[in-house]
Motif scaffolding. Structure first.
Motif, PDB file in Angstrom:
ATOM      1  N   ASP A 276     -14.638   8.327   6.311  1.00  7.31           N
ATOM      2  CA  ASP A 276     -14.496   8.372   4.853  1.00  7.31           C
ATOM      3  C   ASP A 276     -13.158   8.944   4.414  1.00  7.31           C
ATOM      4  O   ASP A 276     -12.666   8.596   3.348  1.00  7.31           O
ATOM      5  N   LYS A 277     -12.584   9.840   5.215  1.00  2.74           N
ATOM      6  CA  LYS A 277     -11.350  10.518   4.808  1.00  2.74           C
ATOM      7  C   LYS A 277     -10.261   9.499   4.482  1.00  2.74           C
ATOM      8  O   LYS A 277      -9.915   8.654   5.295  1.00  2.74           O
ATOM      9  N   MET A 278      -9.765   9.615   3.270  1.00  2.00           N
ATOM     10  CA  MET A 278      -8.765   8.661   2.783  1.00  2.00           C
ATOM     11  C   MET A 278      -7.372   9.082   3.244  1.00  2.00           C
ATOM     12  O   MET A 278      -7.071  10.270   3.288  1.00  2.00           O
ATOM     13  N   PRO A 279      -6.523   8.122   3.577  1.00  2.00           N
ATOM     14  CA  PRO A 279      -5.128   8.439   3.896  1.00  2.00           C
ATOM     15  C   PRO A 279      -4.422   9.066   2.697  1.00  2.00           C
ATOM     16  O   PRO A 279      -4.898   8.982   1.566  1.00  2.00           O
ATOM     17  N   SER A 280      -3.271   9.646   2.941  1.00  2.00           N
ATOM     18  CA  SER A 280      -2.478  10.243   1.858  1.00  2.00           C
ATOM     19  C   SER A 280      -2.097   9.160   0.839  1.00  2.00           C
ATOM     20  O   SER A 280      -2.118   7.954   1.137  1.00  2.00           O
ATOM     21  N   HIS A 281      -1.724   9.616  -0.341  1.00  2.00           N
ATOM     22  CA  HIS A 281      -1.295   8.667  -1.377  1.00  2.00           C
ATOM     23  C   HIS A 281      -0.104   7.837  -0.888  1.00  2.00           C
ATOM     24  O   HIS A 281      -0.039   6.632  -1.132  1.00  2.00           O
ATOM     25  N   GLU A 282       0.817   8.485  -0.166  1.00  2.00           N
ATOM     26  CA  GLU A 282       1.987   7.778   0.354  1.00  2.00           C
ATOM     27  C   GLU A 282       1.578   6.664   1.316  1.00  2.00           C
ATOM     28  O   GLU A 282       2.137   5.559   1.291  1.00  2.00           O
ATOM     29  N   ASP A 283       0.588   6.942   2.160  1.00  2.00           N
ATOM     30  CA  ASP A 283       0.109   5.908   3.077  1.00  2.00           C
ATOM     31  C   ASP A 283      -0.610   4.787   2.331  1.00  2.00           C
ATOM     32  O   ASP A 283      -0.516   3.621   2.703  1.00  2.00           O
ATOM     33  N   MET A 284      -1.308   5.138   1.261  1.00  2.00           N
ATOM     34  CA  MET A 284      -1.970   4.106   0.458  1.00  2.00           C
ATOM     35  C   MET A 284      -0.928   3.215  -0.216  1.00  2.00           C
ATOM     36  O   MET A 284      -1.117   2.007  -0.316  1.00  2.00           O
ATOM     37  N   VAL A 285       0.173   3.807  -0.652  1.00  2.00           N
ATOM     38  CA  VAL A 285       1.262   3.017  -1.244  1.00  2.00           C
ATOM     39  C   VAL A 285       1.807   2.050  -0.194  1.00  2.00           C
ATOM     40  O   VAL A 285       2.017   0.860  -0.480  1.00  2.00           O
ATOM     41  N   ARG A 286       2.045   2.533   1.023  1.00  2.00           N
ATOM     42  CA  ARG A 286       2.536   1.673   2.113  1.00  2.00           C
ATOM     43  C   ARG A 286       1.558   0.528   2.379  1.00  2.00           C
ATOM     44  O   ARG A 286       1.964  -0.615   2.588  1.00  2.00           O
ATOM     45  N   LEU A 287       0.287   0.850   2.379  1.00  2.55           N
ATOM     46  CA  LEU A 287      -0.722  -0.171   2.636  1.00  2.55           C
ATOM     47  C   LEU A 287      -0.731  -1.213   1.528  1.00  2.55           C
ATOM     48  O   LEU A 287      -0.765  -2.415   1.803  1.00  2.55           O
ATOM     49  N   ARG A 288      -0.671  -0.765   0.277  1.00  4.59           N
ATOM     50  CA  ARG A 288      -0.609  -1.709  -0.850  1.00  4.59           C
ATOM     51  C   ARG A 288       0.596  -2.629  -0.710  1.00  4.59           C
ATOM     52  O   ARG A 288       0.495  -3.826  -0.911  1.00  4.59           O
ATOM     53  N   GLU A 289       1.747  -2.046  -0.395  1.00  6.48           N
ATOM     54  CA  GLU A 289       2.959  -2.843  -0.245  1.00  6.48           C
ATOM     55  C   GLU A 289       2.823  -3.850   0.883  1.00  6.48           C
ATOM     56  O   GLU A 289       3.299  -4.982   0.777  1.00  6.48           O
ATOM     57  N   ALA A 290       2.156  -3.468   1.956  1.00  6.22           N
ATOM     58  CA  ALA A 290       1.996  -4.375   3.094  1.00  6.22           C
ATOM     59  C   ALA A 290       1.238  -5.632   2.700  1.00  6.22           C
ATOM     60  O   ALA A 290       1.581  -6.731   3.132  1.00  6.22           O
ATOM     61  N   PHE A 291       0.207  -5.492   1.863  1.00  8.51           N
ATOM     62  CA  PHE A 291      -0.536  -6.705   1.536  1.00  8.51           C
ATOM     63  C   PHE A 291      -0.137  -7.340   0.223  1.00  8.51           C
ATOM     64  O   PHE A 291      -0.483  -8.495  -0.028  1.00  8.51           O
ATOM     65  N   THR A 292       0.645  -6.660  -0.628  1.00  9.49           N
ATOM     66  CA  THR A 292       1.059  -7.316  -1.868  1.00  9.49           C
ATOM     67  C   THR A 292       2.415  -8.000  -1.737  1.00  9.49           C
ATOM     68  O   THR A 292       2.600  -9.075  -2.296  1.00  9.49           O
ATOM     69  N   LEU A 293       3.334  -7.402  -1.034  1.00  7.95           N
ATOM     70  CA  LEU A 293       4.658  -8.012  -0.921  1.00  7.95           C
ATOM     71  C   LEU A 293       4.611  -9.328  -0.157  1.00  7.95           C
ATOM     72  O   LEU A 293       5.315 -10.265  -0.491  1.00  7.95           O
TER      73      LEU A 293
END
Length: 75
Positions: free
Chosen positions: A36-53
């Protein structure tokens, strides 16, 4: 994993906590279980960029992120 453009936009717009829940659910359906532990906000930003870009995330990008996540958060 490849998604249609509408689904990518919907996922990218979710707050971090909800996006993490969606990601965990998708991976779980493919036999990959994350805590359940969520990654840091910075890692979530990286993940978003990976699938949106690229309008999707490649299996290699996904595997790399999961590996990094496990090293950082699964201790």
């Amino acid at each position: 994993m490849r998604f249609d453009k509408e689904k990518i936009e919907r996922l990218a717009a979710l707050p971090d906590k909800e996006l993490w829940g969606e990601i965990r659910g998708m991976l779980s359906r493919h036999g990959i279980h994350l805590p359940d532990k969520m990654p840091s906000h910075e890692d979530m930003v990286r993940l978003r960029e990976a699938f949106t870009l690229g309008e999707g995330i490649s299996p290699m990008e996904a595997a790399r992120f999961i590996g990094e996540y496990k090293r950082k958060y699964m201790r």
